[in-house]
Structure formats: structure tokens, C-alpha cells
Design a protein around this motif. Structure first.
Motif, PDB file in Angstrom:
ATOM      1  N   GLY A 151       0.810  -1.210   0.000  1.00 55.01           N
ATOM      2  CA  GLY A 151       0.000   0.000   0.000  1.00 55.01           C
ATOM      3  C   GLY A 151       0.847   1.265   0.000  1.00 55.01           C
ATOM      4  N   HIS A 152       1.902   1.253   0.802  1.00 50.40           N
ATOM      5  CA  HIS A 152       2.752   2.439   0.901  1.00 50.40           C
ATOM      6  C   HIS A 152       3.627   2.614  -0.338  1.00 50.40           C
ATOM      7  CE1 HIS A 152       1.514   2.990   5.028  1.00 50.40           C
ATOM      8  NE2 HIS A 152       1.737   1.706   5.231  1.00 50.40           N
ATOM      9  N   LYS A 177       2.757   1.688  -3.412  1.00 55.58           N
ATOM     10  CA  LYS A 177       1.854   2.196  -4.438  1.00 55.58           C
ATOM     11  C   LYS A 177       1.732   3.702  -4.367  1.00 55.58           C
ATOM     12  CE  LYS A 177      -1.703  -1.138  -5.642  1.00 55.58           C
ATOM     13  NZ  LYS A 177      -3.083  -1.517  -5.399  1.00 55.58           N
ATOM     14  N   ALA A 178       1.652   4.215  -3.143  1.00 54.79           N
ATOM     15  CA  ALA A 178       1.431   5.640  -2.954  1.00 54.79           C
ATOM     16  C   ALA A 178       2.727   6.436  -3.058  1.00 54.79           C
ATOM     17  CB  ALA A 178       0.782   5.883  -1.599  1.00 54.79           C
ATOM     18  N   GLN A 211       5.157   6.388  -1.071  1.00 55.14           N
ATOM     19  CA  GLN A 211       5.714   6.784   0.224  1.00 55.14           C
ATOM     20  C   GLN A 211       6.964   5.990   0.555  1.00 55.14           C
ATOM     21  OE1 GLN A 211       2.094   5.926   2.293  1.00 55.14           O
ATOM     22  NE2 GLN A 211       1.640   8.089   2.643  1.00 55.14           N
TER      23      GLN A 211
END
Lengths: 506, 341, 165
Positions: B220-221, B223-224, B226
Motif C-alpha cells: 500500500g505504501h 503504491k502511494a 511513500q
């Protein structure tokens, strides 16, 4: 307000016949698992998860979250009626809820609990809606020192309240901390205080301790008054619910404060249990009716309930946006999210807005549905108390031990529950306060982990707890609250001095 | 429990079922060769809910359920207490019961080395390793490092102030951190958290410099944007697939070896084991079911989404694999002074 | 309360409790001593907090002990009277029996026996009613826990004989 647009879109997603039906099923199932100690929202969600594999993710999450709301409500029910918290976060509800029920005011206690819980949840959702972006970036600022400061704050706001002998309170707190260290130590990976018993390596379960201390201990105390095998006579009617609704606004301070504490603890994530204790502690500390707390004061029900539900709701946001679950139930749901093919994280809001906003919208509707359904069950639950004690007493015993068994399917747990039952009985009679023990048990290992992680980060320097404005503020606040009684007595003395100087009083 | 008691119980149960069979006119299952679950099955995940082990168990559950590979319902439970030791103690106690499966990782055989627990990996009936999870070296998205060398050089220059977050203590993450230290001479402060997810949030918030999470834990991180994936600790690059971030897919992450790391490969098996004394027929039954699971579309989907490498090892191969990996890990632990058993 | 016969005085119970909590403190110290109880470069060791908690428990327990012995008020106070103790035991001993039975025979059988016993001999209900209700509870337990929520309860030899789980 782009968020509001998204929300309206979300309502369109959530308000289909199928989804509302799922909400009602979820809430009812949730109430059932919440009422039974030992079964909790995590069990319910675990059970339903396989069924959701073939559902669309929006429907699935609506079913699971509704179940969660239902379980939170159900947990308060047994707290109030039998002094047995169905969920860890409803321990604080027993303090005043159960005395109210014993006085025949079960209807009022349950209605206060449910209405204020609904209020807290609403505040939680509204904050979630309006501040979703800000909340995420705020939560990212939290690291171990901040976590420790938050736990410290929760603790500081609760202890030092009971009028008990100080050394007894200290023993109670320390026992809680000692029990919390049993089991695997996260930081070193070694087993502590298990004394070679494999059954202890997962630690002493909070739920079992609570079942013993509160459930069985309370029954033993009740029995002492003689085998009073008769039910509590209480008027049972829906009108009582309505009366309570009317009286609700009077407690607006407790409602607002509880919700704010809940939302704060849900975001940070201190968790619903710590939130409810903290809210109860602060309500008692700043209430004019302080000395009535613990004897059936409505504010003592409202404060923990608003915070509990505010935290439960607000915790959904960090879960979705960061992938950290704020509660045991949220953790199970996160597993579900991954199976449905969704990845929690900031991109979820962009990739699947229908899912995220459908969920948020369902939190509005789901909580309203939950409050209505649960209020309708109040007369039913309250009438349980009319069953003669010769039947309900032993039944509670059986249910308690079933609860103790389901926590870990381990035989020694039954003994642990019984031993804590005796401890609860003796402690209550000797004026050892029990609540600080429970809170220390909840926060102990988390606080120790956070503290030692911080020490690893700072290489052993305590300055880390004042290293930035955020952690510094929380720590300072905690220290002030911890020493609050001291400040109060200083102020009082100064005040007295001022009064006594010009004119002699008495 | 005393074995005699169990035998007596078994005999009684057998007598009862034989009697029932007579009444119903069906033949009881005399043959040992055929084993089938006769009651709901429990998959016990040796880690907390929502983590890699939980998802592993649920993915197997999903594949079995959707393809109707067994007739009994399956319940997934998580017993993550004591870094997962709770699961193994629980499953060990269910002696001879082919309805309780322990889902774990290498912790099946590494936990008894570092903690004083009353089980050995040899107590269990190993069924299979189904999949191998990769380890990636992650840094913050806006960090100035682009590969293994530049990152470890910076860590070395920082003189032991770089923080490496990870899940649990004396487990895979910390072991890999030590291997990196040995490989490069850099020193890290290893900070254990309860889960890889927490470690990932700490890195995203900039409170630590790196971690070595499994791909799915930081997806998730990543993908963003971050987080940045520097390199993967495997012999070959990960399987080709669609882009995950704006510019990269999993196969675009270079291997650490490519970038000059001395660590050939570091992977974590996801394992399934049965209680001690489970009949061989039950072990074979489950090995067969799990093999079928790996052929389902649900399973392929699981591998792609979590970016793991599918490799099915069962039977004697799996035992040999465990022995070998146990020895290798034992050596590292011994050097670190972690061994207690 | 004071005119009833005291079985245990408040003072002796206070003393006993202080001794028990002190004992727990000692056990905690003993358990913590196996670990690093110091404060190293990387902060406190795994035994640091438990060790100190143990010491503090002992100190606080000692305080309780001294206060209990010195406080005059406690000498006249009653912890539990004969009559109270009888009520508590009448309720508590069956619970103990229930736990022992549960461990031997499983929760279902133990619940049936315990509920029937209490309802018949203490509640004064007709045996048929009590036993019927106890069986109904066992059936409900079975439906709710293992069947609906897939949470198996502790079973014993009788269930094994019947092939239930």
C-alpha cells in the motif's frame, strides 16, 4: 468540500435494499456475540469472513462493520446487567452501569449506554468524513515515544481517583503491570515470568482476568448477602427508554468530552479500551458529582460509552489509510480486505473511492440502525434480571467459564478465571481498587514496548519524550494530570490562605 | 495426557462407530489408507490477524472452499501469542488429530531455538511448504538512496545511528538485518515492532531509515510512493506482472545480488504442519489437498497479489528442507548468541 | 454485622492478603532475575521493569502489612461472618466442582450436572424442570458455539464416545 461530494456518492452506494439488509443482519449478529462473554466481535468477523469471499467488497465490509457496531453495543449490555464486560472496552461501563442495574434502573443504564455510544460513534464518523486527509498525516507523526506518551496520558488520567489507601492502589497497579509482562517480550524475543508453563507464554489474557475479577468476584459478593434467589424487580417498558432520551442533553459536557477523547484515542491509536478508561477518569475528576461515581451515576455510564464508540469508529480510518488496525476486530477485517483484493493504504481512497466512501456512509446508517435495534432490545435484556437468581446465577457462572475457555482453548485458563474470581472477592472486601489493576494489565505491555522502542531510538536518553512539540505536549499533559490531586490541594491551600487573611472564617 | 487413556478412548469411539455402522448398515472406515476430515477443520495461524500468516491461511481456505476440495467447513483462527509459539503449543496438544493444522513460517523451527518453549519442530508432522515470501530492502520514498550499495554506505557512514524497523525480535527480519551488517560492515539499530505493517507505517512517517518487509506488507505504501524498494533478496527477479506504482512492477525491482550484495538469497517459507502422531494417511491427505490448492486460480491470484514465489515442497523433500534451513539458521543464531535450546 | 460471630477478622485477612501479594512480588523478582535487569545502551533490558515492579510490590505489601497491624479499627472489624461464609461457600464450592468436572468431563456434561445440582438443591426446583433446563442450556451451548460460531468447547470422554466434537 470534495469529501462531502464523495460522501453523498457513498450514501448512494450504501443505501441499497441489499446493503441495509446486510446492516441489520450484521448488527443483530453482533449484539449476539457481544452479549456472550468469550465470543466477541473478532469471533463474529472471523466466522463471517469466509462467507464474504464471494460477496462484493462493499457489501462484505458493510456486513462486517455492522457486526462490529452490534458487538460493541452488546458488550455493554452484560457489563450493565451482570457486571461481566462482554468486550474489553466495556469494562469501564461496569463501574456505574452495574450499580444502576442493581438499583432497578437497568432500563435507564442500558438506554444511557446505547444513546451515548451512538452519539460517540456519530462524532467519530463525522470527524472521519471531514478530516480524512488530515487524520492520516497526523497519525503518521506518531512513533514509539508518542505512543508511550499517549498510554501514559490514559493512565495518568485514570489513576489516583479512588479514595482507597494509597499503598493498596499501588499494589493493585503493580500487580496489573506484573501480569502484563507475562509471556513473550516483543523487544527481546524471550519469554518472561512463564516459570516453565507453556500455557503462560501467550500471556495472561485480559478477558479471563476480567471474567474472574468482575463476573465471578461480583457473584461471590452478591451471595454473601445470603442466598437471595430472587430477581431484581424493575419496571420494564419502552417508556423508560424515552424518558432517558429526554434526559440525555443534560449530560452534554460528558458526551462531548467522551467523544473527543474517543476520537483522539481512535486516531492515535490508543484504542477503545484505553479511551473508555481515560474518559471515565476525566469525567470523575471534573464532575461536580464526583463522590457519586461508582454508585450508579449516569455520567459514569455516558463517559466511557461515548469514548469507546468514538474510538472504535475513528479507528477505521487509520486502518484504511495506513494499514494499521486499531483493534483486534479491525485486524481481522484487514485480513479480509486483502482477500477481497484490496490493499489498505493511502491509494485505497483513490483506487476504490466507492468502497471507502460506501463504507463511511454505511457507518452513518449502520450506527443509526444499530442504536434503534439495540434500544428495542432494552426491555428484553432488562427483563432477564427478573429471572430468579437460582437460575440466572449458575447460568452466569457457566457462561463465564465458557468465556474463559473460548479465549484460548486452554484448560488452565479455567483455573485462572476462578483464582481471579477469589481475588476479586477479597480485593473488593478489603478496599483494594480493582480498576487500576485492569487498566495496568491493558496498557502495561504496550506501554513497555513503546518505552523500550523509544529507548532504542534515543540510545537510552529520556529526552526523547520531549524531543518534539507533539510528544512534549502529551507528556507534559500526562504529568500534570498525574499530579493533579497535588495541584488541587496546593490551590485549595492558597485559596484558603487568601480567604482566612482578611476575615476569620469559622 | 497418558497414551493409554487415548487408546481406551479410541477403542471406545471405534466400538461406538462400529455399532453405529451396524445399525446404519454402512461399513466403518477400517482402512488406514483412506483418511478424510470428519469434523470441521481448524487452520491455526501462528501470528496475529491481518498479517502475512493470516492471509496465507485464508488464501488456502478460500481456494479449498471455492473448489470444494474437502466436505468439512474450515475455520481460520489466529493464535499469535508468544510470537506464534501459542499456535504450536496448541496444535501439539491436539495429538493425533488431523483436523488442526498449524500455519506458520520458518518460525516452526526457529522459535524453539530462541525461546524456551516446550516443543521442537520434530514434534510435528510437517505437511508442506507452499510458498516463499521475498524480502525487500525498503527506504522512505524521498530518501536519497537508489540501491543497496549507496544505502549501506550511508548507513556505515552514519556510524550506527540508522534505524531498521522490523517485525518481532530474533525472527527473520532481525536475522536479515544482521546478515546485511555482516555483509557490509554497516551497523543498524534494530527496532522490533509487533508486525511488519507497523514497521512500514514507522518508515512512512520517517521515524526509521529502513526495513526489510515482505512485499505484501508494504504494498500500500509503495503504491502511494511513500516507500522506495531498493532491492529484493532473491537469486532472480520476481515474476513479471503489471505495473504496481506509476513506473514500476515487482519485476522492475533489482535483486540485491545484482547490486553487489553478498547475500545470495533470503526467503521465508510459509509452512503447514500437523500435530504429533497424526496418521500418515492424514498427512498424505492434506499434502494432496494443498497440492491441489496450488493449482487453483485463487491461489495464482494470491501469489500475484502478494508477490510471493510459489514453490510446493512436501513429504521427505520438505523434511530435508527444514533440516537444512534449521542448520543454517542455527549457525547465525549461535554467532548472535540468541540460542537458548 | 458486629454482633454476628466473626469467622475471619479483618486484620487477619489484611495480613494474609499482604503476605500473598508480597509473595507474588517475590515470584516476579525471581522470574525477572533470569533476564537482563540492567539499563544498557539500548535502554532497559527485558528484566528491568519486572524486577523493579517485584521490589515495589514487596515494599507496598509491607506497608499494607504494617498498616493493617497498627490500625485499631480493623481489630473489631469482621472480614466475613459465619453466616456469610456459609452463603459464599454454598455458592462457591459448586463452582469449584463445576471447574473440576469441566476439566474431567468437558463443559457440556459439567454444565448439566452443575446447573441441575444448584437448581434442585439450592433453588428448590422440581428435578424434572431443573434437569430439563440444564439440558436445554447444553443444547444451546452446542448450537451457539461449535455449530454456529465454529468455536469448539471443551469436550470430555462422553462426547468422544458419542463421536461429537
Amino acid at each position: 468540500m470534495a469529501n462531502l461530494d464523495s460522501l453523498f456518492h457513498g450514501f448512494a452506494v450504501a443505501l441499497t435494499l441489499q446493503h441495509v439488509a446486510l446492516m441489520m443482519i450484521g448488527v443483530l449478529l453482533g449484539i449476539l456475540v457481544g452479549v456472550l462473554p468469550g465470543l466477541g466481535a473478532p469471533n463474529g468477523v472471523t466466522l463471517l469472513l469466509p462467507l464474504t469471499y464471494t460477496m462484493d467488497p462493499v457489501g462484505a465490509i458493510i456486513l462486517l462493520t455492522s457486526m462490529y457496531w452490534g458487538a460493541l453495543f452488546g458488550g455493554s449490555t452484560t457489563s450493565i446487567l451482570f457486571n461481566i464486560p462482554g468486550e474489553p472496552s466495556s469494562v469501564a461501563t461496569t463501574f456505574d452501569g452495574h450499580p444502576m442495574a442493581k438499583q432497578g434502573r437497568a432500563i435507564q443504564a442500558l438506554s444511557f449506554a446505547f444513546l451515548s455510544a451512538g452519539f460517540g460513534a456519530m462524532v467519530g464518523v463525522i470527524v472521519t468524513t471531514l478530516l480524512s486527509g488530515w487524520v492520516t498525516s497526523f497519525a503518521l507523526q506518531f512513533s514509539s515515544p508518542e505512543f508511550f506518551a499517549v498510554y501514559f496520558l490514559a493512565f495518568a488520567s485514570f489513576v489516583g481517583l479512588s479514595g482507597a489507601q494509597a499503598s493498596k492502589t499501588i499494589v493493585s497497579i503493580l500487580l496489573g503491570f506484573a501480569f502484563a509482562t507475562v509471556g513473550m517480550d516483543t523487544i527481546s524475543g524471550s519469554l518472561r515470568l512463564t516459570f516453565g508453563f507453556d500455557e503462560l507464554l501467550r500471556g495472561i489474557s485480559f478477558l479471563i482476568v476480567v471474567i474472574g475479577l468482575f463476573g465471578i468476584g461480583e457473584l461471590l459478593l452478591t451471595m454473601e448477602e445470603g442466598l437471595k434467589f430472587e430477581g431484581v424487580k424493575a419496571k420494564v417498558s419502552l417508556a423508560g427508554v424515552m424518558e432517558t432520551l429526554v434526559r440525555m442533553p443534560r449530560y452534554w459536557v460528558a458526551l462531548v468530552r467522551g467523544s473527543l477523547i474517543g476520537v483522539w484515542m481512535g486516531i492515535t491509536p490508543g484504542g477503545p479500551t484505553a479511551a473508555s478508561f481515560m474518559s471515565y477518569g476525566l469525567a470523575k475528576r471534573f464532575s461536580r458529582r464526583r463522590e457519586h461515581f461508582g454508585t450508579g451515576e449516569p455520567e459514569g455510564v455516558i463517559a466511557p460509552e461515548t469514548a469507546d464508540h468514538g474510538a472504535g469508529t475513528a479507528a477505521m480510518l487509520p486502518m484504511l489509510a495506513l494499514g494499521i488496525p486499531g483493534s483486534a476486530t479491525a485486524a481481522v477485517m484487514m485480513g479480509g480486505l486483502m482477500i477481497w483484493g484490496l490493499n489498505p493504504g493511502p491509494m485505497l481512497f483513490i483506487e476504490r473511492p466507492d468502497f471507502v466512501w460506501g463504507l463511511i456512509a454505511s457507518m452513518y446508517i449502520g450506527n443509526v440502525v444499530a442504536v434503534v435495534l439495540v434500544l428495542a432490545t432494552v426491555p428484553l435484556f432488562a427483563s432477564i434480571l427478573r429471572i430468579p437468581f437460582a437460575i440466572i446465577g449458575p447460568l452466569i457462572v457457566v457462561v463465564c467459564f465458557i468465556g474463559a475457555w473460548t479465549v484460548g482453548a486452554s484448560k488452565p485458563d479455567l483455573w485462572i478465571a476462578l483464582i481471579f474470581g477469589v481475588i476479586g472477592y477479597v480485593f473488593k472486601k478489603l478496599d483494594y481498587p480493582i480498576a487500576p489493576l485492569v487498566l495496568a494489565l491493558v496498557l502495561g505491555d504496550k506501554a513497555e514496548d513503546a518505552f523500550r522502542q523509544s529507548m532504542l531510538m534515543s540510545q537510552g536518553s529520556l529526552n526523547i519524550f520531549f524531543s518534539n512539540p507533539l510528544v512534549g505536549t502529551i507528556t507534559t499533559l500526562a504529568v500534570i494530570l498525574l499530579t493533579w490531586p497535588l495541584w488541587m490541594s496546593l490551590i485549595r491551600r492558597a485559596h484558603l490562605l487568601r480567604i482566612t487573611q482578611p476575615k476569620v472564617v469559622e | 495426557m497418558i497414551p493409554k487413556v487415548i487408546d481406551a478412548q479410541r477403542a471406545l469411539r471405534f466400538a461406538a462407530s462400529a455399532a453405529m455402522a451396524l445399525v446404519l448398515g454402512t461399513a466403518p472406515a477400517f482402512a488406514q489408507a483412506e483418511w478424510k476430515p470428519t469434523k470441521p477443520v481448524e487452520f491455526v495461524g501462528a501470528a496475529g490477524a491481518g498479517g502475512g500468516t493470516d492471509i496465507f491461511a485464508r488464501a488456502v481456505q478460500l481456494a479449498i472452499q471455492n473448489n470444494k476440495l474437502i466436505d468439512q467447513p474450515i475455520l481460520v483462527s489466529n493464535k499469535g501469542g508468544g510470537s506464534g509459539a501459542e499456535t504450536f503449543v496448541y496444535v501439539k496438544a491436539a495429538e493425533g488429530d488431523g483436523h488442526k493444522l498449524a500455519f506458520g513460517t520458518s518460525n516452526l523451527y526457529t522459535l524453539p531455538m530462541v525461546a524456551k518453549v516446550a516443543f521442537k519442530h520434530t514434534d510435528f508432522m510437517p505437511v508442506a511448504a507452499m510458498v516463499f515470501d521475498e524480502f525487500i530492502l525498503w527506504t522512505k520514498g524521498d530518501a536519497p538512496y537508489n540501491d543497496y550499495k549507496s544505502f549501506t554506505a550511508a548507513a556505515k557512514a552514519a556510524n550506527g545511528t540508522f534505524k531498521m524497523a522490523g517485525a518481532l525480535s530474533k525472527d527473520t527480519d532481525q536475522t536479515l538485518t544482521r546478515l546485511i551488517e555482516k555483509d557490509t560492515g554497516a551497523k543498524f539499530v534494530y527496532i522490533p515492532f509487533k508486525s511488519g505493517g507497523e514497521a512500514s507505517v514507522q518508515l512512512t512517517g520517517g521515524h526509521v531509515q529502513s526495513h526489510v518487509n515482505n512485499p505484501s506488507e508494504s504494498l500500500g505504501h509503495w503504491k502511494a510512493g511513500q516507500l522506495k524498494a531498493l532491492c529484493v533478496f532473491s537469486k532472480e527477479r520476481m515474476a513479471e506482472g503489471p505495473k504496481v506504482t506509476q513506473t514500476q512492477g515487482w519485476s522492475d525491482i533489482p535483486t540485491c545480488k545484482e547490486q553487489g550484495a553478498g547475500i545470495e538469497s533470503y526467503q521465508m517459507p510459509r509452512t503447514v504442519a500437523l500435530p504429533p502422531g497424526t496418521p500418515q494417511a492424514a498427512v498424505d491427505f492434506w499434502a494432496g489437498v494443498l497440492k491441489k490448492v496450488t493449482e487453483t486460480p485463487e491461489w495464482k491470484d494470491y501469489l500475484t497479489r502478494t508477490a510471493q514465489t510459489g514453490r510446493f515442497i512436501a513429504g521427505n523433500d520438505f523434511k530435508a528442507f527444514i533440516d537444512e534451513d534449521e542448520k543454517r539458521t542455527r549457525k547465525v543464531y549461535e554467532e548472535e548468541g540468541w540460542l537458548v535450546n | 454485622m458486629k454482633n454476628e460471630r466473626a469467622l475471619i477478622s479483618r486484620t487477619s485477612m489484611e495480613v494474609a492478603t499482604a503476605l500473598v501479594t508480597g509473595g507474588v512480588g517475590a515470584a516476579v523478582i525471581w522470574g525477572a532475575a533470569e533476564h537482563d535487569i540492567g539499563w544498557g545502551d539500548s535502554g532497559p533490558g527485558s528484566g528491568y521493569f519486572p524486577f523493579r515492579i517485584g521490589i515495589l510490590i514487596i515494599l507496598a505489601s509491607l506497608t499494607n502489612l504494617v498498616l493493617a497491624l497498627r490500625r485499631r479499627g480493623f481489630a473489631n472489624e469482621v472480614f466475613v461472618t459465619n453466616a456469610q461464609m456459609r452463603s459464599v461457600l454454598a455458592f462457591g464450592l459448586p463452582i469449584l466442582g463445576f471447574v473440576v468436572l469441566s476439566l474431567l468431563l468437558g463443559l457440556y456434561v459439567a454444565a448439566i450436572l452443575y446447573l441441575s445440582f444448584v437448581m434442585i438443591f439450592q433453588g428448590g426446583y422440581r428435578p424434572l424442570f431443573a434437569i430439563g433446563l440444564a439440558f436445554a442450556v447444553a443444547v444451546a451451548m452446542r448450537l451457539i458455539f461449535p455449530i454456529w460460531f465454529k468455536v469448539p468447547l471443551l469436550t470430555g470422554p462422553i462426547e468422544a464416545l458419542l463421536g461429537l466434537y
